[in-house]
Motif scaffolding. Sequence first.
Motif, PDB file in Angstrom:
ATOM      1  N   LEU A   1       0.863  -1.095   0.096  1.00  0.00           N
ATOM      2  CA  LEU A   1      -0.006  -0.104  -0.041  1.00  0.00           C
ATOM      3  C   LEU A   1       0.877   1.357  -0.065  1.00  0.00           C
ATOM      4  O   LEU A   1       0.714   2.138  -0.743  1.00  0.00           O
ATOM      5  N   ALA A   2       1.826   1.528   0.879  1.00  0.00           N
ATOM      6  CA  ALA A   2       2.668   2.555   0.882  1.00  0.00           C
ATOM      7  C   ALA A   2       3.536   2.611  -0.624  1.00  0.00           C
ATOM      8  O   ALA A   2       3.517   3.861  -0.829  1.00  0.00           O
TER       9      ALA A   2
ATOM     10  N   SER B   1       2.217   2.040  -3.541  1.00  0.00           N
ATOM     11  CA  SER B   1       1.292   2.303  -4.430  1.00  0.00           C
ATOM     12  C   SER B   1       0.887   3.769  -4.120  1.00  0.00           C
ATOM     13  O   SER B   1       0.775   4.446  -4.935  1.00  0.00           O
ATOM     14  N   VAL B   2       0.825   4.211  -2.824  1.00  0.00           N
ATOM     15  CA  VAL B   2       0.540   5.475  -2.363  1.00  0.00           C
ATOM     16  C   VAL B   2       1.762   6.596  -3.059  1.00  0.00           C
ATOM     17  O   VAL B   2       1.444   7.623  -3.488  1.00  0.00           O
ATOM     18  N   CYS B   3       3.048   5.979  -2.894  1.00  0.00           N
ATOM     19  CA  CYS B   3       4.053   6.718  -3.439  1.00  0.00           C
ATOM     20  C   CYS B   3       4.082   6.882  -4.815  1.00  0.00           C
ATOM     21  O   CYS B   3       4.087   8.096  -5.370  1.00  0.00           O
TER      22      CYS B   3
ATOM     23  N   LEU C   1       1.585   7.152  -6.769  1.00  0.00           N
ATOM     24  CA  LEU C   1       0.583   7.927  -6.990  1.00  0.00           C
ATOM     25  C   LEU C   1       0.825   9.458  -6.687  1.00  0.00           C
ATOM     26  O   LEU C   1       0.173  10.647  -6.738  1.00  0.00           O
TER      27      LEU C   1
ATOM     28  N   TYR D   1       1.198  10.666  -3.695  1.00  0.00           N
ATOM     29  CA  TYR D   1       0.499  11.292  -2.375  1.00  0.00           C
ATOM     30  C   TYR D   1       1.497  11.371  -1.392  1.00  0.00           C
ATOM     31  O   TYR D   1       1.308  12.235  -0.513  1.00  0.00           O
TER      32      TYR D   1
END
Length: 42
Positions: A17-18, A20-22, A24, A26
């Motif tokens: 998840l971390a 993926s957020v990176c 994107l 965010y």
Amino acid sequence: MEKLRVAHQSLPGDPLLAESVCLLRYIEKTGTGTGDTVRRCA
């Protein structure tokens, strides 16, 4: 609070998840936010 002011290891609870957020954009990368926040508040 004092422990957050010194260099410390940042381990995300969910590495996938971390990442993926990176990707994107965010977040920049794990481990940079606490130091930046402390510096900006000072």
